[in-house]
Design a protein around this motif. Sequence first.
Motif, PDB file in Angstrom:
ATOM      1  N   PRO A   1     -49.179  24.123 -32.728  1.00 56.39           N
ATOM      2  CA  PRO A   1     -49.576  22.727 -32.904  1.00 56.39           C
ATOM      3  C   PRO A   1     -49.113  22.180 -34.260  1.00 56.39           C
ATOM      4  O   PRO A   1     -49.187  22.851 -35.285  1.00 56.39           O
ATOM      5  CB  PRO A   1     -51.105  22.797 -32.831  1.00 56.39           C
ATOM      6  CG  PRO A   1     -51.385  24.023 -32.020  1.00 56.39           C
ATOM      7  CD  PRO A   1     -50.304  24.998 -32.393  1.00 56.39           C
ATOM      8  N   GLY A   2     -48.614  20.955 -34.221  1.00 53.40           N
ATOM      9  CA  GLY A   2     -48.160  20.325 -35.456  1.00 53.40           C
ATOM     10  C   GLY A   2     -46.687  20.502 -35.723  1.00 53.40           C
ATOM     11  O   GLY A   2     -46.144  19.882 -36.650  1.00 53.40           O
TER      12      GLY A   2
ATOM     13  N   ALA B   1     -40.371  26.708 -49.490  1.00 54.82           N
ATOM     14  CA  ALA B   1     -40.631  25.815 -48.358  1.00 54.82           C
ATOM     15  C   ALA B   1     -42.030  25.202 -48.404  1.00 54.82           C
ATOM     16  O   ALA B   1     -42.201  24.024 -48.091  1.00 54.82           O
ATOM     17  CB  ALA B   1     -40.439  26.560 -47.043  1.00 54.82           C
ATOM     18  N   VAL B   2     -43.032  25.966 -48.810  1.00 62.13           N
ATOM     19  CA  VAL B   2     -44.415  25.472 -48.734  1.00 62.13           C
ATOM     20  C   VAL B   2     -44.907  24.881 -50.045  1.00 62.13           C
ATOM     21  O   VAL B   2     -45.897  24.142 -50.064  1.00 62.13           O
ATOM     22  CB  VAL B   2     -45.386  26.585 -48.283  1.00 62.13           C
ATOM     23  CG1 VAL B   2     -44.992  27.128 -46.934  1.00 62.13           C
ATOM     24  CG2 VAL B   2     -45.458  27.707 -49.319  1.00 62.13           C
TER      25      VAL B   2
ATOM     26  N   ASP C   1     -43.204  19.490 -42.493  1.00 65.83           N
ATOM     27  CA  ASP C   1     -42.043  19.355 -43.377  1.00 65.83           C
ATOM     28  C   ASP C   1     -41.626  20.700 -43.959  1.00 65.83           C
ATOM     29  O   ASP C   1     -40.467  20.870 -44.362  1.00 65.83           O
ATOM     30  CB  ASP C   1     -42.348  18.376 -44.515  1.00 65.83           C
ATOM     31  CG  ASP C   1     -42.483  16.944 -44.014  1.00 65.83           C
ATOM     32  OD1 ASP C   1     -41.929  16.648 -42.930  1.00 65.83           O
ATOM     33  OD2 ASP C   1     -43.140  16.133 -44.690  1.00 65.83           O
ATOM     34  N   ALA C   2     -42.570  21.661 -44.019  1.00 64.78           N
ATOM     35  CA  ALA C   2     -42.222  22.982 -44.550  1.00 64.78           C
ATOM     36  C   ALA C   2     -41.207  23.665 -43.646  1.00 64.78           C
ATOM     37  O   ALA C   2     -40.302  24.361 -44.120  1.00 64.78           O
ATOM     38  CB  ALA C   2     -43.474  23.839 -44.699  1.00 64.78           C
TER      39      ALA C   2
ATOM     40  N   LEU D   1     -37.442  24.867 -44.897  1.00 67.60           N
ATOM     41  CA  LEU D   1     -36.911  26.217 -44.757  1.00 67.60           C
ATOM     42  C   LEU D   1     -35.631  26.207 -43.920  1.00 67.60           C
ATOM     43  O   LEU D   1     -34.642  26.875 -44.270  1.00 67.60           O
ATOM     44  CB  LEU D   1     -37.950  27.134 -44.114  1.00 67.60           C
ATOM     45  CG  LEU D   1     -37.502  28.578 -43.866  1.00 67.60           C
ATOM     46  CD1 LEU D   1     -37.025  29.243 -45.149  1.00 67.60           C
ATOM     47  CD2 LEU D   1     -38.628  29.400 -43.237  1.00 67.60           C
ATOM     48  N   ALA D   2     -35.630  25.453 -42.834  1.00 67.05           N
ATOM     49  CA  ALA D   2     -34.437  25.397 -41.991  1.00 67.05           C
ATOM     50  C   ALA D   2     -33.255  24.813 -42.761  1.00 67.05           C
ATOM     51  O   ALA D   2     -32.128  25.332 -42.673  1.00 67.05           O
ATOM     52  CB  ALA D   2     -34.729  24.563 -40.744  1.00 67.05           C
ATOM     53  N   ASP D   3     -33.491  23.747 -43.527  1.00 64.32           N
ATOM     54  CA  ASP D   3     -32.400  23.146 -44.306  1.00 64.32           C
ATOM     55  C   ASP D   3     -31.870  24.124 -45.350  1.00 64.32           C
ATOM     56  O   ASP D   3     -30.656  24.184 -45.603  1.00 64.32           O
ATOM     57  CB  ASP D   3     -32.890  21.871 -44.993  1.00 64.32           C
ATOM     58  CG  ASP D   3     -33.115  20.722 -44.023  1.00 64.32           C
ATOM     59  OD1 ASP D   3     -32.660  20.834 -42.862  1.00 64.32           O
ATOM     60  OD2 ASP D   3     -33.752  19.728 -44.423  1.00 64.32           O
ATOM     61  N   ARG D   4     -32.764  24.891 -45.949  1.00 66.77           N
ATOM     62  CA  ARG D   4     -32.333  25.871 -46.963  1.00 66.77           C
ATOM     63  C   ARG D   4     -31.451  26.946 -46.321  1.00 66.77           C
ATOM     64  O   ARG D   4     -30.416  27.332 -46.882  1.00 66.77           O
ATOM     65  CB  ARG D   4     -33.563  26.506 -47.612  1.00 66.77           C
ATOM     66  CG  ARG D   4     -33.276  27.634 -48.587  1.00 66.77           C
ATOM     67  CD  ARG D   4     -32.452  27.156 -49.757  1.00 66.77           C
ATOM     68  NE  ARG D   4     -32.320  28.184 -50.766  1.00 66.77           N
ATOM     69  CZ  ARG D   4     -31.265  28.329 -51.551  1.00 66.77           C
ATOM     70  NH1 ARG D   4     -30.248  27.475 -51.445  1.00 66.77           N
ATOM     71  NH2 ARG D   4     -31.213  29.286 -52.441  1.00 66.77           N
TER      72      ARG D   4
END
Length: 569
Positions: free
Chosen positions: A203-204, A236-237, A267-268, A272-275
């Motif tokens: 969820p989220g 990320a967080v 957004d975290a 992480l995916a973008d990094r």
Amino acid sequence: MSSASWHARIACGGEAGAGFLVSERHVLTCAHVIRDSPRAPVAVSFPHREDLGAVTAAVRAHGGWDGHGDDLGDVAVLELEQAVPVRPAEFAGPEDAYAEPRPRLLVYGFPKGYREGTLAEYRATAAQRIADEWVQLEAWSAHGQPLAPGFSGAAVTLADSNRVVGMVSAAARASSGVRNGRMLPTSVMARYWPPLGDLIPTPGHQRSAKERLRALVDRATAAGVADDPERLYRDAVGPFDPPVPPEGFGSLWSAAWYLLSEVDDPDAVTRLADRLAGLLEAPSAPAARAPGTLPVWSPILIEIDQSGEGNGTLLVEVSAYREGLRHLVGSDSVAAGRVRSYVQERVDDAFSHLTPGTDELLAFVLPRALLNWPVAQWECGADNPTPLGCSYPLVVTDRARRKGGLRFQLAQKWEDLDDGATTVLHRVECGTPEKPNKLRFRLRHGGANLAGFAAPPRPERAGSDAGVTHFDVSLTVPVPMLLWPRTGCEDTEHRDGACCRGSDFLDRLAAHIDGHPPAELPRTILSLRESADAADEPEKHWARDVQLLWDDPRCFPDAPAAASQSPVA
């Protein structure tokens, strides 16, 4: 019950348990249910589809449970011999089992006397996990079917929707009078088998973002560009979200899944995916390791130890590491004369668990008395006489060095070596008059990262430091690499001006390894062994019997601890 046709009964050796279908060919169960799989076939049947009969299955993933610790990693994934026409189980959200009031949970297992299966009713005591692994289950009422042997691996489902929230892994002993047990939540199970994360609601987090992250994790792991999952998670967080758990992350996937299942900030996931995408696109991070770059080792660990039975039997265990997780391939007590063939068979099986795009490494963990075993000369198999040491990078390590303070010091040493260090050889000549305690001091404080011996390990001559050998001393200090010839000078005193074969060995060795990165040494020794095997007279080549002890604890992270006896088994 047609909607629950995915419930499965698992039979392996003398064990019977439960499982549940999660794809047309994959079944989840407890690792202890299929503990005999190295020696016995695994059969899966579906009580609500008797027309399918028993389907043979192979173990495709393993959480690392080995029956010798706290029962962590008691998860196994079975791949059916053929797809079955059964709709797989569906999953509830990770928190649905802990809603208030506590929902009734159903468990479908196969205790003794119930081959067709029976139901038990339970509920989660609390959302709090035990050892960050299990949730406690308690009986829904004082009557009814208790958990018992045969329920291991059973899906725990919400009674009102039949969606899965976990898997039974243990229960209180019947003699205790306590009617409770343990459940592995689905969010924990996904740590051990990444594809499960695709099936569990988070969820989220949007499905598209979740799928993108999973794909990038797979690519980054294969390319070896993300070797610090804790740092990536913290980036990320940010500083205020859930911190890295005390045990850290054993793989990049475990960090990504922790973020998906434990962190509310969508957004975290994007960060992480973008990094990861940036790391993969950078010129210094190609899709696969380029020639000349340091290897990304995927170890196959072959552990051999004395059984203590006094009849020549040895304990042999073969494991493979993938994404930092250890997957047990085979474990058994083996007669000394069968160890070689047992290892050959299990090593072949272990290769299916390695991460594509990485470098295979065979590592034999041996008791000190067996460190000079000719394991590099063992054939690859009955149909392939090529020596293992000429087919793969192959090293040995001392079982006693894999624990305690020395292991910690070795890990620190390798961190220092990563900063561009090159191999520095410290020579230990035949019949050296140096006292072993002085060698200990020089190895610890002299900056050496490789101790090269001119002679193989053997008892020191009488009168030397209460029987402690120079080789023994070198194993007690954080020198990460040792090299020696398995056979050496017959006369270590070198009387009558005899030439020292050991000194010649060290001279030739230095010409090949001096100045090279320590992480490359297993591959360098592989090349030397291949050259020796291709020589006109292989048995006379100076490098034919080279033995390399190579210790990088980061390549062989400790497997999750597991209990000495499963409460359900």
